[in-house]
Design a protein around this motif. Sequence first.
Motif, PDB file in Angstrom:
ATOM      1  N   GLU A 332       0.832  -1.201   0.000  1.00  0.00           N
ATOM      2  CA  GLU A 332       0.000   0.000   0.000  1.00  0.00           C
ATOM      3  C   GLU A 332       0.868   1.253   0.000  1.00  0.00           C
ATOM      4  OE1 GLU A 332      -3.439   2.191   2.714  1.00  0.00           O
ATOM      5  OE2 GLU A 332      -2.688   0.213   3.271  1.00  0.00           O
ATOM      6  N   GLU A 333       1.970   1.237   0.769  1.00  0.00           N
ATOM      7  CA  GLU A 333       2.861   2.392   0.819  1.00  0.00           C
ATOM      8  C   GLU A 333       3.461   2.680  -0.558  1.00  0.00           C
ATOM      9  OE1 GLU A 333       5.782   1.527   3.755  1.00  0.00           O
ATOM     10  OE2 GLU A 333       4.422   1.772   5.459  1.00  0.00           O
ATOM     11  N   ILE A 334       3.863   1.635  -1.263  1.00  0.00           N
ATOM     12  CA  ILE A 334       4.483   1.816  -2.574  1.00  0.00           C
ATOM     13  C   ILE A 334       3.463   2.337  -3.581  1.00  0.00           C
ATOM     14  CG2 ILE A 334       5.477   0.570  -4.540  1.00  0.00           C
ATOM     15  CD1 ILE A 334       7.029  -1.121  -2.580  1.00  0.00           C
ATOM     16  N   ARG A 335       2.254   1.771  -3.569  1.00  0.00           N
ATOM     17  CA  ARG A 335       1.217   2.243  -4.481  1.00  0.00           C
ATOM     18  C   ARG A 335       0.887   3.713  -4.199  1.00  0.00           C
ATOM     19  NH1 ARG A 335      -1.299  -2.833  -3.544  1.00  0.00           N
ATOM     20  NH2 ARG A 335      -2.696  -1.852  -2.050  1.00  0.00           N
ATOM     21  N   GLN A 336       0.752   4.049  -2.907  1.00  0.00           N
ATOM     22  CA  GLN A 336       0.404   5.420  -2.543  1.00  0.00           C
ATOM     23  C   GLN A 336       1.492   6.395  -3.000  1.00  0.00           C
ATOM     24  OE1 GLN A 336      -2.535   6.258  -0.912  1.00  0.00           O
ATOM     25  NE2 GLN A 336      -2.037   8.417  -1.198  1.00  0.00           N
ATOM     26  N   LYS A 337       2.744   6.007  -2.834  1.00  0.00           N
ATOM     27  CA  LYS A 337       3.854   6.879  -3.216  1.00  0.00           C
ATOM     28  C   LYS A 337       3.890   7.078  -4.725  1.00  0.00           C
ATOM     29  CE  LYS A 337       8.816   7.433  -2.530  1.00  0.00           C
ATOM     30  NZ  LYS A 337      10.038   6.846  -1.935  1.00  0.00           N
ATOM     31  N   ALA A 338       3.679   5.991  -5.478  1.00  0.00           N
ATOM     32  CA  ALA A 338       3.666   6.091  -6.938  1.00  0.00           C
ATOM     33  C   ALA A 338       2.531   6.986  -7.409  1.00  0.00           C
ATOM     34  CB  ALA A 338       3.538   4.695  -7.550  1.00  0.00           C
ATOM     35  N   PHE A 339       1.383   6.872  -6.753  1.00  0.00           N
ATOM     36  CA  PHE A 339       0.219   7.689  -7.109  1.00  0.00           C
ATOM     37  C   PHE A 339       0.494   9.165  -6.852  1.00  0.00           C
ATOM     38  CE2 PHE A 339      -3.756   9.777  -5.848  1.00  0.00           C
ATOM     39  CZ  PHE A 339      -4.556   9.510  -6.936  1.00  0.00           C
ATOM     40  N   GLU A 340       1.080   9.491  -5.698  1.00  0.00           N
ATOM     41  CA  GLU A 340       1.340  10.886  -5.346  1.00  0.00           C
ATOM     42  C   GLU A 340       2.428  11.489  -6.223  1.00  0.00           C
ATOM     43  OE1 GLU A 340       2.061  11.188  -1.173  1.00  0.00           O
ATOM     44  OE2 GLU A 340       0.166  10.239  -0.616  1.00  0.00           O
ATOM     45  N   ASP A 341       3.430  10.671  -6.616  1.00  0.00           N
ATOM     46  CA  ASP A 341       4.511  11.195  -7.450  1.00  0.00           C
ATOM     47  C   ASP A 341       4.024  11.535  -8.850  1.00  0.00           C
ATOM     48  OD1 ASP A 341       6.322  11.031  -5.436  1.00  0.00           O
ATOM     49  OD2 ASP A 341       7.240   9.165  -6.098  1.00  0.00           O
ATOM     50  N   LEU A 368      -6.479   9.431  -3.179  1.00  0.00           N
ATOM     51  CA  LEU A 368      -6.693  10.868  -3.039  1.00  0.00           C
ATOM     52  C   LEU A 368      -7.099  11.218  -1.607  1.00  0.00           C
ATOM     53  CD1 LEU A 368      -8.588  11.589  -6.382  1.00  0.00           C
ATOM     54  CD2 LEU A 368      -6.401  12.581  -5.715  1.00  0.00           C
ATOM     55  N   GLY A 369      -8.008  10.421  -1.037  1.00  0.00           N
ATOM     56  CA  GLY A 369      -8.462  10.671   0.324  1.00  0.00           C
ATOM     57  C   GLY A 369      -7.340  10.601   1.331  1.00  0.00           C
ATOM     58  N   LYS A 370      -6.473   9.594   1.182  1.00  0.00           N
ATOM     59  CA  LYS A 370      -5.362   9.433   2.124  1.00  0.00           C
ATOM     60  C   LYS A 370      -4.308  10.516   1.930  1.00  0.00           C
ATOM     61  CE  LYS A 370      -6.096   4.444   2.298  1.00  0.00           C
ATOM     62  NZ  LYS A 370      -5.604   3.128   1.856  1.00  0.00           N
ATOM     63  N   GLN A 371      -4.063  10.902   0.679  1.00  0.00           N
ATOM     64  CA  GLN A 371      -3.042  11.915   0.416  1.00  0.00           C
ATOM     65  C   GLN A 371      -3.402  13.245   1.060  1.00  0.00           C
ATOM     66  OE1 GLN A 371      -2.200  12.616  -3.749  1.00  0.00           O
ATOM     67  NE2 GLN A 371      -0.758  14.267  -3.308  1.00  0.00           N
ATOM     68  N   PHE A 372      -4.693  13.618   1.010  1.00  0.00           N
ATOM     69  CA  PHE A 372      -5.100  14.945   1.476  1.00  0.00           C
ATOM     70  C   PHE A 372      -5.892  14.917   2.786  1.00  0.00           C
ATOM     71  CE2 PHE A 372      -4.793  15.513  -3.242  1.00  0.00           C
ATOM     72  CZ  PHE A 372      -3.677  16.336  -3.217  1.00  0.00           C
ATOM     73  N   ASN A 373      -5.905  13.767   3.470  1.00  0.00           N
ATOM     74  CA  ASN A 373      -6.583  13.650   4.769  1.00  0.00           C
ATOM     75  C   ASN A 373      -8.054  14.061   4.679  1.00  0.00           C
ATOM     76  OD1 ASN A 373      -4.297  12.743   6.271  1.00  0.00           O
ATOM     77  ND2 ASN A 373      -3.520  14.834   6.292  1.00  0.00           N
ATOM     78  N   LEU A 374      -8.754  13.502   3.710  1.00  0.00           N
ATOM     79  CA  LEU A 374     -10.164  13.792   3.506  1.00  0.00           C
ATOM     80  C   LEU A 374     -11.018  12.732   4.188  1.00  0.00           C
ATOM     81  CD1 LEU A 374      -9.800  14.588  -0.302  1.00  0.00           C
ATOM     82  CD2 LEU A 374      -9.990  16.264   1.547  1.00  0.00           C
ATOM     83  N   ILE A 485      -9.074  24.208   4.368  1.00  0.00           N
ATOM     84  CA  ILE A 485      -8.617  25.106   3.315  1.00  0.00           C
ATOM     85  C   ILE A 485      -8.021  24.247   2.209  1.00  0.00           C
ATOM     86  CG2 ILE A 485      -7.159  27.060   2.721  1.00  0.00           C
ATOM     87  CD1 ILE A 485      -9.365  27.663   4.750  1.00  0.00           C
ATOM     88  N   PHE A 486      -8.671  24.215   1.060  1.00  0.00           N
ATOM     89  CA  PHE A 486      -8.210  23.380  -0.042  1.00  0.00           C
ATOM     90  C   PHE A 486      -6.992  24.015  -0.700  1.00  0.00           C
ATOM     91  CE2 PHE A 486     -12.688  22.205   0.393  1.00  0.00           C
ATOM     92  CZ  PHE A 486     -12.572  20.816   0.487  1.00  0.00           C
ATOM     93  N   SER A 487      -5.969  23.200  -0.935  1.00  0.00           N
ATOM     94  CA  SER A 487      -4.703  23.684  -1.494  1.00  0.00           C
ATOM     95  C   SER A 487      -4.734  23.673  -3.015  1.00  0.00           C
ATOM     96  CB  SER A 487      -3.548  22.801  -1.004  1.00  0.00           C
ATOM     97  OG  SER A 487      -3.675  21.485  -1.549  1.00  0.00           O
ATOM     98  N   GLN A 488      -3.761  24.388  -3.600  1.00  0.00           N
ATOM     99  CA  GLN A 488      -3.628  24.368  -5.058  1.00  0.00           C
ATOM    100  C   GLN A 488      -3.319  22.959  -5.550  1.00  0.00           C
ATOM    101  OE1 GLN A 488      -4.188  27.232  -6.909  1.00  0.00           O
ATOM    102  NE2 GLN A 488      -4.835  27.954  -4.903  1.00  0.00           N
ATOM    103  N   ASP A 489      -2.588  22.196  -4.758  1.00  0.00           N
ATOM    104  CA  ASP A 489      -2.283  20.819  -5.138  1.00  0.00           C
ATOM    105  C   ASP A 489      -3.556  19.979  -5.209  1.00  0.00           C
ATOM    106  OD1 ASP A 489      -0.736  18.636  -5.818  1.00  0.00           O
ATOM    107  OD2 ASP A 489      -0.263  18.106  -3.749  1.00  0.00           O
TER     108      ASP A 489
END
Length: 626
Positions: A332-341, A368-374, A485-489
């Motif tokens: 899961e960590e590897i998939r998440q990192k590849a997705f965010e990169d 997306l939810g995990k990356q931005f803490n949604l 506060i939603f970020s530009q990212d």
Amino acid sequence: MTDSKFEIPAKFNTEIYRILNDVENIIYFKWNIAEDKMEFTAPVEQSDYDLPQFVNNASTALFGGNFVHPDDGEKFEKFLDEMFWLQETRNDSKYFSNKVRLRGKGDRGYLWAEFRLLIYFDDNGPVTGFGCICNINVKQLWQMELLHSAEHDVLTGFLNKVATQRNIEKYLSKLQSADLPPAFVIIDADGFKAINDSFGHLFGDGVLADMGMAIRSVFRQKDIVGRIGGDEFVVLFVDMPSQDVLEKRCAELLKILNRNYENNNVSLPFSVSIGIALYPEHGTTYKDLFKRADRALYASKSQGKNRYSIYHMGLIGMKFEVDSARDPQRAEEIRQKAFEDNMLEFVLNLIYETQNADMTVSLCLGMLGKQFNLDRVAVTKFNKNSNQYVVTHEWLSPNGFSHGSKENIEKYGDYTNAYCSIVDSNYHPTPYGVMSVCENTYAHYSQYAEIFSTLKIGSFVYLQISHGNDIVGSVSFETSNSAHIFSQDEFAKLNIFSVLLGNVLFNRQNDNVSEKISMHLQNILDHMQEFIYVVDKDTYEPIYFNNTIRQTLMNSTNEQTCYKRFHGLDAPCKGCPIEKLSKSGNEYIDVVLNNYWGVETPARAYNIRWDDDMDNYLALIIQSSF
């Protein structure tokens, strides 16, 4: 009025030149090269440099008498050699310049200066020189600070990913057979994601900074250290005295970083895993050493983490991807990192692998939810028959509330319909598409507090999904009981994902992936703001370039090569990534290109298959626009 005795000049005169030169700290000198004697035409006592009025044996005294910084002595000597050995025609002259550090007065140390020198030659060589020394200390230090900021990670102070690779490649290219060999070390955190998610990003940044300090304390100042990912570091252990010394340092680092982090009565474990490749046994290039050290790192991860492994031939047959059944957390960590990169590449690869649009959408929503803490990420699709939006995909955190479950639709349908009306009334054009945004529902819609409290919506952003001119649905981010506060990212990721949904994923159900991917990929790339083009790696011929390039380079030539057409060059760009990409595989590299406008621009290059019928891989190049 009292008559002034001060006469205001009407044009430049000697006094004005003198004052301006004093302000600029310019020192002029004449160099009698035949006698090797330098004479300064103005009192050097008024300058910032510790120079005498006369310098005898100037060609050696300047860099041999500590006037020039020891580290610049070799460069200054080459400057003088070029001048003395240059063969010029009779009665000719030539201009030279060089930047070095000169000894300053008192305790000021060495200050940057620029030598500017006009040399006159006769048949026997250089005779006389006239020049000046300009104080460029402030400018040079400022430029060096800018360069340092561009090459270094703010959090740790280490080299960033691009600079790490460039510095290691430069070091490897200068290695001689008599030099002690280096070792390539990859250090990756264990358990960082759980700490970051549980304790927050600020706490996570502190953990990474602490990890960086531990790495610096174990390795030497001369070793090349870089942060190449969120929690991934690289060290080139130069001049390795012995393998035993390297292993002792790695064991020391493991011991230092094996700990628990505690916050609010929660304790989480932390450690690092290390992979090592040795030069030249395991490779002589950055790419080969990285690949083998990465395989060794995987061995450390798969064997229980908190250990180091040195690459060996037995790892060649090891499945490089993580076995999710054996180590699901690492997978899961590897998939998440590849997705965010790189979300675009990740989604396209996932489509190829699964050929399942629903699975791809569901997996991406969670990432997306995990990356931005949604708390909720959802996709709705517009049903033309019922003229309604229907939730087709939904990811929820433990605090999220489902709007798509049959039970909640029946129980809270009126609230959901009212919420949808609020969202619809708030849509407006933005640089990222047509969006509906509210970062604090309780403050902006206090009259609907019961609705938002029941549905657990503290903030939301909806982005319409379009295919051509048709609105086909929406994708949304939500948080529950607090403002966000939603970020530009976040907006940018929403935009890219909506384009993927509209042009690929929502259009997959009746299409064969391998037959239609080229057309859909082109639609995606045309929506991107970067300069994007696909190049045949054998001929350098552009197969495709996106709308951003077409609009920007309307007057470009029709030459067949990318470097001529897009950059106005007669040969491949300096730093061209095409030759660095392998003939196959999914790797990508970061580069810096000298582009059409004469500036250095960050870029990324990827291997892609534009058409399944093609035997070779093409290069997809994504270059930042301005």
